[in-house]
Motif scaffolding. Sequence first.
Motif, PDB file in Angstrom:
ATOM      1  N   ALA A   1      16.604   4.862  -9.805  1.00 28.65           N
ATOM      2  CA  ALA A   1      15.188   4.560  -9.552  1.00 28.65           C
ATOM      3  C   ALA A   1      15.105   3.407  -8.574  1.00 28.65           C
ATOM      4  CB  ALA A   1      14.454   4.214 -10.840  1.00 28.65           C
ATOM      5  N   PHE A   2      14.223   3.528  -7.602  1.00 22.57           N
ATOM      6  CA  PHE A   2      13.938   2.399  -6.720  1.00 22.57           C
ATOM      7  C   PHE A   2      13.138   1.358  -7.499  1.00 22.57           C
ATOM      8  CE2 PHE A   2      14.715   5.669  -3.517  1.00 22.57           C
ATOM      9  CZ  PHE A   2      15.455   4.969  -2.583  1.00 22.57           C
ATOM     10  N   GLU A   3      13.289   0.105  -7.104  1.00 24.24           N
ATOM     11  CA  GLU A   3      12.537  -0.984  -7.713  1.00 24.24           C
ATOM     12  C   GLU A   3      11.854  -1.793  -6.621  1.00 24.24           C
ATOM     13  OE1 GLU A   3      15.609  -3.006 -10.047  1.00 24.24           O
ATOM     14  OE2 GLU A   3      14.458  -2.488 -11.834  1.00 24.24           O
ATOM     15  N   HIS A   4      10.672  -2.320  -6.951  1.00 24.54           N
ATOM     16  CA  HIS A   4       9.920  -3.166  -6.038  1.00 24.54           C
ATOM     17  C   HIS A   4      10.059  -4.625  -6.463  1.00 24.54           C
ATOM     18  CE1 HIS A   4       6.976   0.279  -4.713  1.00 24.54           C
ATOM     19  NE2 HIS A   4       8.215   0.458  -4.314  1.00 24.54           N
ATOM     20  N   SER A   5      10.461  -5.468  -5.541  1.00 21.83           N
ATOM     21  CA  SER A   5      10.492  -6.900  -5.824  1.00 21.83           C
ATOM     22  C   SER A   5       9.069  -7.434  -5.907  1.00 21.83           C
ATOM     23  CB  SER A   5      11.268  -7.629  -4.724  1.00 21.83           C
ATOM     24  OG  SER A   5      10.594  -7.495  -3.483  1.00 21.83           O
ATOM     25  N   GLU A   6       8.920  -8.669  -6.329  1.00 21.42           N
ATOM     26  CA  GLU A   6       7.577  -9.255  -6.448  1.00 21.42           C
ATOM     27  C   GLU A   6       6.896  -9.304  -5.090  1.00 21.42           C
ATOM     28  OE1 GLU A   6       7.740 -12.993  -8.382  1.00 21.42           O
ATOM     29  OE2 GLU A   6       8.519 -12.207 -10.279  1.00 21.42           O
ATOM     30  N   GLU A   7       7.658  -9.669  -4.044  1.00 22.68           N
ATOM     31  CA  GLU A   7       7.057  -9.707  -2.709  1.00 22.68           C
ATOM     32  C   GLU A   7       6.605  -8.312  -2.266  1.00 22.68           C
ATOM     33  OE1 GLU A   7      10.104 -12.981  -3.057  1.00 22.68           O
ATOM     34  OE2 GLU A   7       9.987 -10.849  -3.528  1.00 22.68           O
ATOM     35  N   TYR A   8       7.432  -7.319  -2.588  1.00 21.99           N
ATOM     36  CA  TYR A   8       7.060  -5.958  -2.197  1.00 21.99           C
ATOM     37  C   TYR A   8       5.842  -5.478  -2.983  1.00 21.99           C
ATOM     38  CZ  TYR A   8       7.808  -1.245  -0.427  1.00 21.99           C
ATOM     39  OH  TYR A   8       7.655  -0.035   0.216  1.00 21.99           O
ATOM     40  N   GLN A   9       5.731  -5.877  -4.233  1.00 22.64           N
ATOM     41  CA  GLN A   9       4.552  -5.506  -5.017  1.00 22.64           C
ATOM     42  C   GLN A   9       3.282  -6.078  -4.404  1.00 22.64           C
ATOM     43  OE1 GLN A   9       4.992  -6.371  -9.216  1.00 22.64           O
ATOM     44  NE2 GLN A   9       7.112  -5.619  -9.249  1.00 22.64           N
ATOM     45  N   GLN A  10       3.361  -7.313  -3.906  1.00 22.48           N
ATOM     46  CA  GLN A  10       2.196  -7.904  -3.246  1.00 22.48           C
ATOM     47  C   GLN A  10       1.831  -7.113  -1.989  1.00 22.48           C
ATOM     48  OE1 GLN A  10       0.321 -10.341  -4.504  1.00 22.48           O
ATOM     49  NE2 GLN A  10       1.673 -10.347  -6.312  1.00 22.48           N
ATOM     50  N   ALA A  11       2.837  -6.706  -1.233  1.00 22.77           N
ATOM     51  CA  ALA A  11       2.566  -5.891  -0.046  1.00 22.77           C
ATOM     52  C   ALA A  11       1.972  -4.541  -0.438  1.00 22.77           C
ATOM     53  CB  ALA A  11       3.854  -5.698   0.755  1.00 22.77           C
ATOM     54  N   GLN A  12       2.423  -3.990  -1.567  1.00 24.15           N
ATOM     55  CA  GLN A  12       1.889  -2.710  -2.027  1.00 24.15           C
ATOM     56  C   GLN A  12       0.418  -2.845  -2.420  1.00 24.15           C
ATOM     57  OE1 GLN A  12       3.587   0.023  -1.817  1.00 24.15           O
ATOM     58  NE2 GLN A  12       2.336   1.493  -2.955  1.00 24.15           N
ATOM     59  N   HIS A  13       0.066  -3.932  -3.073  1.00 21.17           N
ATOM     60  CA  HIS A  13      -1.343  -4.142  -3.430  1.00 21.17           C
ATOM     61  C   HIS A  13      -2.211  -4.258  -2.170  1.00 21.17           C
ATOM     62  CE1 HIS A  13       0.159  -4.403  -7.372  1.00 21.17           C
ATOM     63  NE2 HIS A  13       0.418  -5.701  -7.426  1.00 21.17           N
ATOM     64  N   LYS A  14      -1.718  -4.977  -1.171  1.00 18.46           N
ATOM     65  CA  LYS A  14      -2.469  -5.096   0.081  1.00 18.46           C
ATOM     66  C   LYS A  14      -2.595  -3.737   0.767  1.00 18.46           C
ATOM     67  CE  LYS A  14      -0.743  -9.808   0.842  1.00 18.46           C
ATOM     68  NZ  LYS A  14       0.124 -10.666   1.684  1.00 18.46           N
ATOM     69  N   PHE A  15      -1.549  -2.941   0.665  1.00 17.79           N
ATOM     70  CA  PHE A  15      -1.598  -1.607   1.269  1.00 17.79           C
ATOM     71  C   PHE A  15      -2.680  -0.754   0.623  1.00 17.79           C
ATOM     72  CE2 PHE A  15      -0.172   2.801   0.549  1.00 17.79           C
ATOM     73  CZ  PHE A  15      -0.286   3.286   1.840  1.00 17.79           C
ATOM     74  N   LEU A  16      -2.787  -0.803  -0.702  1.00 17.74           N
ATOM     75  CA  LEU A  16      -3.803  -0.012  -1.388  1.00 17.74           C
ATOM     76  C   LEU A  16      -5.208  -0.443  -0.984  1.00 17.74           C
ATOM     77  CD1 LEU A  16      -2.191   0.179  -4.944  1.00 17.74           C
ATOM     78  CD2 LEU A  16      -2.229   1.946  -3.193  1.00 17.74           C
ATOM     79  N   VAL A  17      -5.396  -1.744  -0.788  1.00 18.55           N
ATOM     80  CA  VAL A  17      -6.691  -2.222  -0.303  1.00 18.55           C
ATOM     81  C   VAL A  17      -6.959  -1.695   1.103  1.00 18.55           C
ATOM     82  CG1 VAL A  17      -8.026  -4.275   0.303  1.00 18.55           C
ATOM     83  CG2 VAL A  17      -6.610  -4.278  -1.760  1.00 18.55           C
ATOM     84  N   ALA A  18      -5.918  -1.686   1.946  1.00 22.43           N
ATOM     85  CA  ALA A  18      -6.082  -1.186   3.312  1.00 22.43           C
ATOM     86  C   ALA A  18      -6.408   0.299   3.314  1.00 22.43           C
ATOM     87  CB  ALA A  18      -4.806  -1.453   4.116  1.00 22.43           C
ATOM     88  N   VAL A  19      -5.795   1.066   2.424  1.00 22.79           N
ATOM     89  CA  VAL A  19      -6.081   2.503   2.343  1.00 22.79           C
ATOM     90  C   VAL A  19      -7.524   2.736   1.923  1.00 22.79           C
ATOM     91  CG1 VAL A  19      -5.543   4.611   1.095  1.00 22.79           C
ATOM     92  CG2 VAL A  19      -3.698   3.186   1.946  1.00 22.79           C
ATOM     93  N   GLU A  20      -7.993   1.953   0.964  1.00 23.45           N
ATOM     94  CA  GLU A  20      -9.370   2.115   0.501  1.00 23.45           C
ATOM     95  C   GLU A  20     -10.381   1.765   1.587  1.00 23.45           C
ATOM     96  OE1 GLU A  20      -9.529  -0.314  -2.940  1.00 23.45           O
ATOM     97  OE2 GLU A  20      -8.448   1.103  -4.219  1.00 23.45           O
ATOM     98  N   SER A  21      -9.970   0.945   2.549  1.00 26.19           N
ATOM     99  CA  SER A  21     -10.889   0.585   3.634  1.00 26.19           C
ATOM    100  C   SER A  21     -11.087   1.737   4.619  1.00 26.19           C
ATOM    101  CB  SER A  21     -10.356  -0.631   4.384  1.00 26.19           C
ATOM    102  OG  SER A  21      -9.207  -0.292   5.157  1.00 26.19           O
ATOM    103  N   MET A  22     -10.213   2.771   4.570  1.00 30.77           N
ATOM    104  CA  MET A  22     -10.304   3.927   5.476  1.00 30.77           C
ATOM    105  C   MET A  22     -10.184   3.504   6.937  1.00 30.77           C
ATOM    106  SD  MET A  22     -10.581   6.325   3.266  1.00 30.77           S
ATOM    107  CE  MET A  22     -11.009   7.740   4.253  1.00 30.77           C
ATOM    108  N   GLU A  23      -9.453   2.443   7.190  1.00 32.01           N
ATOM    109  CA  GLU A  23      -9.296   1.915   8.548  1.00 32.01           C
ATOM    110  C   GLU A  23      -7.806   1.784   8.856  1.00 32.01           C
ATOM    111  OE1 GLU A  23      -9.355   1.110  11.975  1.00 32.01           O
ATOM    112  OE2 GLU A  23     -11.413   1.082  11.227  1.00 32.01           O
TER     113      GLU A  23
END
Length: 473
Positions: free
Chosen positions: A14-36
């Motif tokens: 299984a792949f694992e996300h570090s804490e820094e990567y989790q923060q980037a993932q949260h920002k990515f989800l916000v960016a996706v929701e912006s539809m931009e």
Amino acid sequence: MRLLESKKGLSFFAFEHSEEYQQAQHKFLVAVESMEPNNIVVLLQTSPYHVDSLLQLSDACRFQEDQEMARDLVERALYSMECAFHPLFSLTSGACRLDYRRPENRSFYLALYKQMSFLEKRGCPRTALEYCKLILSLEPDEDPLCMLLLIDHLALRARNYEYLIRLFQEWEAHRNLSQLPNFAFSVPLAYFLLSQQTDLPECEQSSARQKASLLIQQALTMFPGVLLPLLESCSVRPDASVSSHRFFGPNAEISQPPALSQLVNLYLGRSHFLWKEPATMSWLEENVHEVLQAVDAGDPAVEACENRRKVLYQRAPRNIHRHVILSEIKEAVAALPPDVTTQSVMGFDPLPPSDTIYSYVRPERKGEEERNSVIWGSQLCVCRPRSFPSPPNVQALACRPLWQAKSYQPWKHHCSLLPVTVAKLYHGGGEARGRSGWGSEPQPGPEQADAGCARHDGQLPPQRPGGAARGRR
């Protein structure tokens, strides 16, 4: 990546996300929701190896017909994930498993699928077939991307008829491959094309031809609604005795269950051109008349097949819907049921499993004002005030490289990803002609030696001489 367990000769990773990567993932989800899409570009400036952002932006570039940049982004995503491989994880052993229910693993599946699609479009079906085998080997029992709907097509395009026949013979007993229209028609076609090879002994040619005729008659009896759409796709006018017959007439296609129509549309949209050869059409015509004679004679197999169609194809499973979405074949997508078409489908995670295993959860949304400040603090412009400059557009991405690491060389990560075939593609300057099965695993090169100790926070790990670390993503 970490090793979860080993049992019965299989290793589960299984792949694992570090804490820094989790923060980037949260920002990515916000960016996706912006539809931009530009917000994803901004995120990649700070986390240039965030996999989901690379895959999502690759789709955006592909929709804008920037195929070169779309391919580069997918290759970069694969390189990023390869850096996080566990030392025991092998792509060529066929004994390593990745659970699709884990969101961290899905990115690897999708990156491989997108790379496979690009290879097929570039005229490299043999290499695309090896990628298809790899995806299927990661979870063959569940087959989350339903690669069994594609592997026959790639095997025929690569002229690897023996592999397709062997796969059918070995898996038919426990997977009922003959109940899939693509296998029902592709396997007899493989036998027929094999019988056309002049280097085979005459007895083997005759045996392959007889087997092909038997299987195509069974396929036409089980799936009569395939014939007329197939002939129409090949621009062939059927004989009047065929088109007006009650068995092959328009009613055969109309009376199909919706799930079966979806499978038929998927197969015809992808593989109809394989039937256009005059010799193939003549052979098909002979067997169509044989089937009509059996129908008029009241063969009990006809009624048995009709009953099976009514029972087996009530509803397609979720992995088939996922495959149809990824295939982007218009006729098949149009046949998706309303409960799929009415829900939002994200390109980075199409139709996630209902029993998803989450290793971490997204934090709750903050108030609007605080949320805006957090977003702008991380350079994501979802709600853009007039006083702030606009983010760079997607076209600017194609004008300069996003990756700044000097060690990044696209051909190197391909050589270590699939050494049997892709290495020949990139070094030999043509289509790979390697073995169709799983080859022996080569010794790791310099770029692989530190693969197990990659720190996956969206940045590449620094080079550490002789070091061995965790290998997390």
